[in-house]
Enzyme design. Structure first.
Site, PDB file in Angstrom:
ATOM      1  N   LYS A  74       0.827  -1.216   0.000  1.00  0.00           N
ATOM      2  CA  LYS A  74       0.000   0.000   0.000  1.00  0.00           C
ATOM      3  C   LYS A  74       0.862   1.266   0.000  1.00  0.00           C
ATOM      4  O   LYS A  74       0.733   2.124   0.865  1.00  0.00           O
ATOM      5  CB  LYS A  74      -0.951  -0.008   1.190  1.00  0.00           C
ATOM      6  CG  LYS A  74      -1.928  -1.185   1.214  1.00  0.00           C
ATOM      7  CD  LYS A  74      -2.852  -1.100   2.420  1.00  0.00           C
ATOM      8  CE  LYS A  74      -3.863  -2.231   2.429  1.00  0.00           C
ATOM      9  NZ  LYS A  74      -3.243  -3.534   2.754  1.00  0.00           N
ATOM     10  N   HIS A  76       2.286   4.838  -0.328  1.00  0.00           N
ATOM     11  CA  HIS A  76       1.641   6.151  -0.248  1.00  0.00           C
ATOM     12  C   HIS A  76       2.706   7.162   0.149  1.00  0.00           C
ATOM     13  O   HIS A  76       3.085   7.263   1.312  1.00  0.00           O
ATOM     14  CB  HIS A  76       0.518   6.119   0.792  1.00  0.00           C
ATOM     15  CG  HIS A  76      -0.366   7.331   0.746  1.00  0.00           C
ATOM     16  ND1 HIS A  76      -1.573   7.382   1.402  1.00  0.00           N
ATOM     17  CD2 HIS A  76      -0.241   8.530   0.131  1.00  0.00           C
ATOM     18  CE1 HIS A  76      -2.150   8.551   1.195  1.00  0.00           C
ATOM     19  NE2 HIS A  76      -1.338   9.272   0.435  1.00  0.00           N
ATOM     20  N   GLN A 206     -12.429  -6.551  10.418  1.00  0.00           N
ATOM     21  CA  GLN A 206     -13.116  -6.138   9.191  1.00  0.00           C
ATOM     22  C   GLN A 206     -14.497  -5.571   9.533  1.00  0.00           C
ATOM     23  O   GLN A 206     -15.189  -6.074  10.413  1.00  0.00           O
ATOM     24  CB  GLN A 206     -13.279  -7.336   8.249  1.00  0.00           C
ATOM     25  CG  GLN A 206     -12.001  -8.060   7.917  1.00  0.00           C
ATOM     26  CD  GLN A 206     -11.107  -7.252   6.989  1.00  0.00           C
ATOM     27  OE1 GLN A 206     -11.555  -6.316   6.339  1.00  0.00           O
ATOM     28  NE2 GLN A 206      -9.838  -7.613   6.929  1.00  0.00           N
ATOM     29  N   GLY A 226      -7.596 -14.672   4.382  1.00  0.00           N
ATOM     30  CA  GLY A 226      -6.495 -15.053   5.248  1.00  0.00           C
ATOM     31  C   GLY A 226      -6.915 -15.980   6.370  1.00  0.00           C
ATOM     32  O   GLY A 226      -6.873 -17.198   6.244  1.00  0.00           O
TER      33      GLY A 226
END
Length: 258
Positions: A74, A76, A206, A226
């Site tokens: 990710k 950034h 989540q 996962g």
């Protein structure tokens, strides 16, 4: 050409659309899972924990066992930094890697240019570049606290459209926004979807989830799973069960329409 073909997976093999998240703390655990599951899943995701522990060597070890890698770091940062990181990911031979769409259109465009250049000049296989939209651990209240007022789905779709305009191959997005992204961004745009939980499965951290069957039916290309596999008494059987649920989501067991 279908989006499934764009991902490089042969039509009709649903397991190729299942990505297993190697969210473990050691090389030994990772390699044990790769050897156990390489015939049950299509790709292995390496994230920050494992990459920081093992370094690029873990990518090489996974590839040496005939498996593909989704490098989930990710990225950034300023455009040049992310572009150079993307070039190094390309040199590692990963199948896909991701960066944050919120890093700007310029960041995405410069990374694409750098990856294309390295792939061409060094005769490397170009990885798919994915833009992360809104993390699946965030909900509407979380976004409000950091200043976003437009709603989760609107923010996800806005970032997905920005990524498409920048030339990205696709996005990482929760299953709950898949149908709208597919409508707004078209059939050739890849959607890789975490936040997948079997019916009655534990959510962990989540917040925006669907079952494998629901996510495929909504239009996801690949699912990232996962703990429901890793923590199962029989991880191979758990992977097969998820693939079976994905097949039900297409409406045709064992096959995928182009």
């Amino acid at each position: 050409m279908s989006v499934f073909s764009l991902l490089g997976a042969p039509p009709g093999q649903m397991r190729a659309r299942l990505i297993f998240a190697l969210d473990v703390a050691s090389i030994r655990e990772a390699i044990e899972l790769v050897e156990l599951l390489r015939d049950e899943v299509g790709m292995f995701k390496v994230g920050k924990q494992l990459f920081l522990h093992a370094g690029p060597e873990i990518i090489r070890q996974i590839k040496a066992r005939g498996a593909d890698v989704f490098l989930d770091l990710k990225f950034h940062d300023i455009p040049r930094t992310v572009a150079k990181a993307g070039a190094e990911a390309t040199r590692l031979g990963v199948r896909m890697f991701d960066l944050h769409a919120s890093g700007s259109e310029a960041m995405m465009r410069q990374t694409i240019i750098e990856v294309n250049k390295v792939s061409r000049t060094e005769h490397l296989v170009r990885p798919k570049l994915l833009a992360v939209t809104v993390l699946t651990s965030l909900n509407q209240d979380d976004l409000k606290r950091v200043g976003f007022r437009s709603g989760v789905e609107n923010q996800v779709v806005r970032l997905a459209k920005l990524a498409r305009e920048a030339g990205m191959d696709g996005v990482v997005a929760s299953p709950q926004e898949v149908a709208r992204i597919r409508k707004e961004c078209g059939r050739r745009f890849l959607i890789v979807t975490p936040g997948i939980r079997p019916a009655k499965g534990a959510l962990d951290d989540q917040k925006r989830v669907l079952t494998p069957e629901e996510a495929i039916r909504a239009g996801a290309n690949s699912l990232v799973v996962g703990s429901p596999i890793r923590d199962a008494a029989d991880p191979r059987a758990a992977a097969r069960s998820i693939v079976a649920a994905m097949e039900r989501g297409t409406g045709v067991t064992g096959a995928l329409g182009a």
